[in-house]
Motif scaffolding. Structure first.
Motif: not given
Length: 319
Positions: A29-33, A61-74, A124-127, A153-158
């Motif tokens: 899994a880590m090799q894929e990441l 992310g792995v599998g081509g999923a588009r992952i969203h985060c909130k980023y708050v920059r100091s 998105r969940d592309t699984l 597995r994919n969420v942990y890699l995310d």
């Protein structure tokens, strides 16, 4: 729910199995990441603050999923680096309000809060898997011939990719990054710190995703683990595949990852938790060999815990 005394909990080693090829599973899994680029897109948020810069961050992310985060920059002078924290949310929820993250940024800590695939946020969940998705994500992929198709597995890699992106930010010191989360977020905090050894401090709060067989043995049918009960009721009522099922879940059981943690850990638990039984939590806590501290709320369960927000901030201020 039949639980144990605190001394018994501190000696409990878990009930769920660890697959024989667990190490190879996560190495693969880590090799894929590692093949995933750390590219990301920043979009200014509608929410603004004089104390921090707020963005929506997207990555693949792995599998081509588009992952969203909130980023708050100091807000820092150009070229100055400070600490950072990755945050993970509870089951079926999302990355939450901007305010708590701005509070961290006001203290000089940049925050990247991930939305889990296919849950309450826009990630998105592309699984594409064989089998059921009845009642939850723990069993998503459990009947697929390929164990690499397990949802978590994919969420942990995310979570690792999220941490790596934060560590690569020019305003963040990659040697001063922590992880924080409650419930599912607590389980993801453990997974992140287990798979990304550069995490320096972790605060998992009453974590989910641990010791699945013990959770099932406690007859939980109205909690985060209820999908295990539903799965057996509908797909294996005679439990002919019980050993196989729990062995498969062992790949995504945080108690089997916890021994890899190198970060300093503040583990938070309530001893009357009806959602994530304390024994399931201690199964993971007891396997941590890194420096750790246990913060016990004796009369509390899966709920608001007084003074915890203050204690967590203080820990991350000392990164």
């Amino acid at each position: 729910m039949n639980e144990r005394s605190l001394p018994q909990l501190l000696a409990y080693e878990g009930s769920s199995p660890k697959p024989d090829d667990f190490g190879q599973y996560w190495e693969r899994a880590m090799q894929e990441l590692d093949a995933q680029p750390l590219e990301y897109e920043l979009v200014p948020a509608d929410f603004t603050s004089g104390l921090a810069d707020c963005f929506h961050l997207y990555f693949t992310g792995v599998g081509g999923a588009r992952i969203h985060c909130k980023y708050v920059r100091s807000k820092k002078p150009a070229g100055e680096q400070g600490p950072g924290v990755v945050m993970f949310h509870g089951y079926s929820c999302d990355s939450g309000d901007w305010l708590e993250k701005v509070a961290y940024a006001a203290h000089g800590i940049s925050v990247l809060a991930m939305d889990c695939r296919g849950q309450g946020g826009p990630s998105r969940d592309t699984l594409n898997v064989t089998g059921t998705t009845i009642r939850g994500h723990v069993i998503r992929g459990i009947d697929d011939p390929d164990p690499d198709k397990l949802y978590y597995r994919n969420v942990y890699l995310d979570t690792v990719q999220t941490a790596r992106i934060l560590m690569a930010m020019p305003e963040v010191d990659p040697e001063r990054v922590g992880a924080f989360g409650l419930s599912q977020g607590g389980g993801l905090t453990v997974a992140c710190a287990s798979l990304e050894p550069r995490i320096k401090a972790a605060v998992p709060v009453y974590p989910f995703l641990s010791d699945y067989k013990r959770a099932w043995e406690t007859n939980i049918t109205v909690s985060a683990y209820e999908e295990l009960n539903y799965y057996f009721r509908f797909f294996d009522p005679h439990h002919l595949r019980e050993e196989e099922i729990f062995n498969r879940l062992g790949y995504i059981d945080i108690q089997n990852l916890a021994e890899r943690i190198e970060a300093r850990v503040l583990w938070v638990t309530g001893l009357v938790d009806p959602v994530c039984p304390p024994s399931t939590q201690f199964a993971a806590y007891n396997k941590i060999t890194a420096p750790k501290e246990l913060l016990v709320y004796h009369e509390y369960g899966h709920e608001y815990l007084p003074y915890l927000a203050d204690r967590s901030l203080q820990m991350f201020l000392n990164l």
